[in-house]
Design an enzyme around this catalytic site. Structure first.
Site, PDB file in Angstrom:
ATOM      1  N   ARG A  30       0.839  -1.210   0.000  1.00  0.00           N
ATOM      2  CA  ARG A  30       0.000   0.000   0.000  1.00  0.00           C
ATOM      3  C   ARG A  30       0.873   1.260   0.000  1.00  0.00           C
ATOM      4  O   ARG A  30       0.490   2.293  -0.553  1.00  0.00           O
ATOM      5  CB  ARG A  30      -0.938  -0.020   1.219  1.00  0.00           C
ATOM      6  CG  ARG A  30      -2.105   0.979   1.159  1.00  0.00           C
ATOM      7  CD  ARG A  30      -3.092   0.697   2.268  1.00  0.00           C
ATOM      8  NE  ARG A  30      -4.265   1.552   2.284  1.00  0.00           N
ATOM      9  CZ  ARG A  30      -4.605   2.332   3.311  1.00  0.00           C
ATOM     10  NH1 ARG A  30      -3.865   2.363   4.398  1.00  0.00           N
ATOM     11  NH2 ARG A  30      -5.708   3.062   3.252  1.00  0.00           N
ATOM     12  N   VAL A  56      -7.560   7.061  -0.602  1.00  0.00           N
ATOM     13  CA  VAL A  56      -7.453   5.637  -0.865  1.00  0.00           C
ATOM     14  C   VAL A  56      -8.226   4.995   0.296  1.00  0.00           C
ATOM     15  O   VAL A  56      -8.073   5.387   1.451  1.00  0.00           O
ATOM     16  CB  VAL A  56      -5.984   5.162  -0.964  1.00  0.00           C
ATOM     17  CG1 VAL A  56      -5.155   5.538   0.235  1.00  0.00           C
ATOM     18  CG2 VAL A  56      -5.900   3.653  -1.188  1.00  0.00           C
ATOM     19  N   SER A  57      -9.105   4.039  -0.025  1.00  0.00           N
ATOM     20  CA  SER A  57     -10.025   3.515   0.988  1.00  0.00           C
ATOM     21  C   SER A  57      -9.287   2.745   2.079  1.00  0.00           C
ATOM     22  O   SER A  57      -8.134   2.352   1.935  1.00  0.00           O
ATOM     23  CB  SER A  57     -11.062   2.597   0.342  1.00  0.00           C
ATOM     24  OG  SER A  57     -11.708   3.261  -0.710  1.00  0.00           O
ATOM     25  N   GLN A  58     -10.031   2.500   3.163  1.00  0.00           N
ATOM     26  CA  GLN A  58      -9.542   1.741   4.315  1.00  0.00           C
ATOM     27  C   GLN A  58      -9.273   0.287   3.886  1.00  0.00           C
ATOM     28  O   GLN A  58     -10.095  -0.293   3.170  1.00  0.00           O
ATOM     29  CB  GLN A  58     -10.685   1.804   5.329  1.00  0.00           C
ATOM     30  CG  GLN A  58     -10.501   1.055   6.571  1.00  0.00           C
ATOM     31  CD  GLN A  58     -11.742   1.206   7.461  1.00  0.00           C
ATOM     32  OE1 GLN A  58     -12.676   1.946   7.145  1.00  0.00           O
ATOM     33  NE2 GLN A  58     -11.751   0.488   8.548  1.00  0.00           N
TER      34      GLN A  58
END
Ligand code: SAM
Length: 209
Positions: A30, A56-58
């Site tokens: 990530r 950016v999503s969880q």
């Protein structure tokens, strides 16, 4: 949090049971998709800013969505909302021989995601600078469609671009409170399952808010 503690949490809670999703999470870093000053927070379980008011999503949210997509190695997939390209890289790792078309409405994000994916030598992803709220008819029909921005209502235009028995995953509802819906396109009806409440950045463009 660390990568390992996230994986332990998903496995112990049985939230994520699909091994290929966990393998992709282990392989795709990530941190490669985050600005320099946020890299230390790569495995904290919350969304992180990527510029232009986007996130950016969880990690847990991404895993839930990817698992619900039931990805197969040969699938043709459409993503609406490339953002950093992280989700695209995870999907690419699962697809192997399949192909992902990912659309992004903010040209600068599309460009930087494209560069990141190229640097990582990811070849089965095409980034398209466009209003993905209309889908990407040229390459339709798709086996799977994933929307990573909140949709005001069930996106019929995207459902039209799905194959029969294809799956669409999208957060749907008003701003600041959406239900994550898994929609399977059966021959004469839509089968809809609610995966829970989430908050996403809004879908822009013609079929956005
Ligand atoms: N999947 C992304 C990732 O892995 O970083 C995160 C997506 S972010 C939560 C939502 C993205 O959807 C933003 O980058 C936003 O610009 C994009 N977006 C919003 N409306 C869009 C549209 N109509 N077409 C394409 N992208 C759109």
């Amino acid at each position: 949090m660390s990568k390992e503690s996230l994986i332990n949490y998903w496995q112990k809670s049985k939230l994520i049971t699909d091994k290929k999703i966990i393998t992709a999470f282990k392989k795709i870093l990530r941190e490669n998709f985050l600005p320099e000053d946020l890299k230390k927070q790569s495995y904290d379980d919350y969304p992180l800013p990527i510029g232009y008011n986007q996130t950016v999503s969880q990690p847990t949210t991404i895993m839930i969505m990817l698992q619900a997509l039931e990805l197969k190695k040969t699938d043709k997939v459409l993503e609406v909302g490339t953002g950093s390209g992280y989700n695209a890289a995870l999907i690419s790792n699962i697809l192997k021989q399949g192909k992902l078309y990912t659309t992004e409405i903010i040209p600068e994000l599309a460009e930087s995601a494209k560069l990141t994916l190229e640097k990582l030598k990811i070849k089965n992803v095409e980034v398209i600078k466009t209003d993905g709220s209309k889908g990407h008819k040229e390459k339709s029909p798709y086996d799977k469609i994933i929307v990573t921005a909140a949709c005001p209502k069930i996106p019929n235009i995207l459902i039209k671009q799905l194959k029969i028995d294809g799956i669409l995953i999208a957060p749907i509802g008003p701003l600041y409170n959406q239900q994550m819906l898994k929609i399977i396109k059966r021959p004469n009806k839509l089968e809809i399952k609610n995966l829970g409440n989430f908050i996403f950045v809004p879908l822009q463009g013609e079929h956005g808010y």
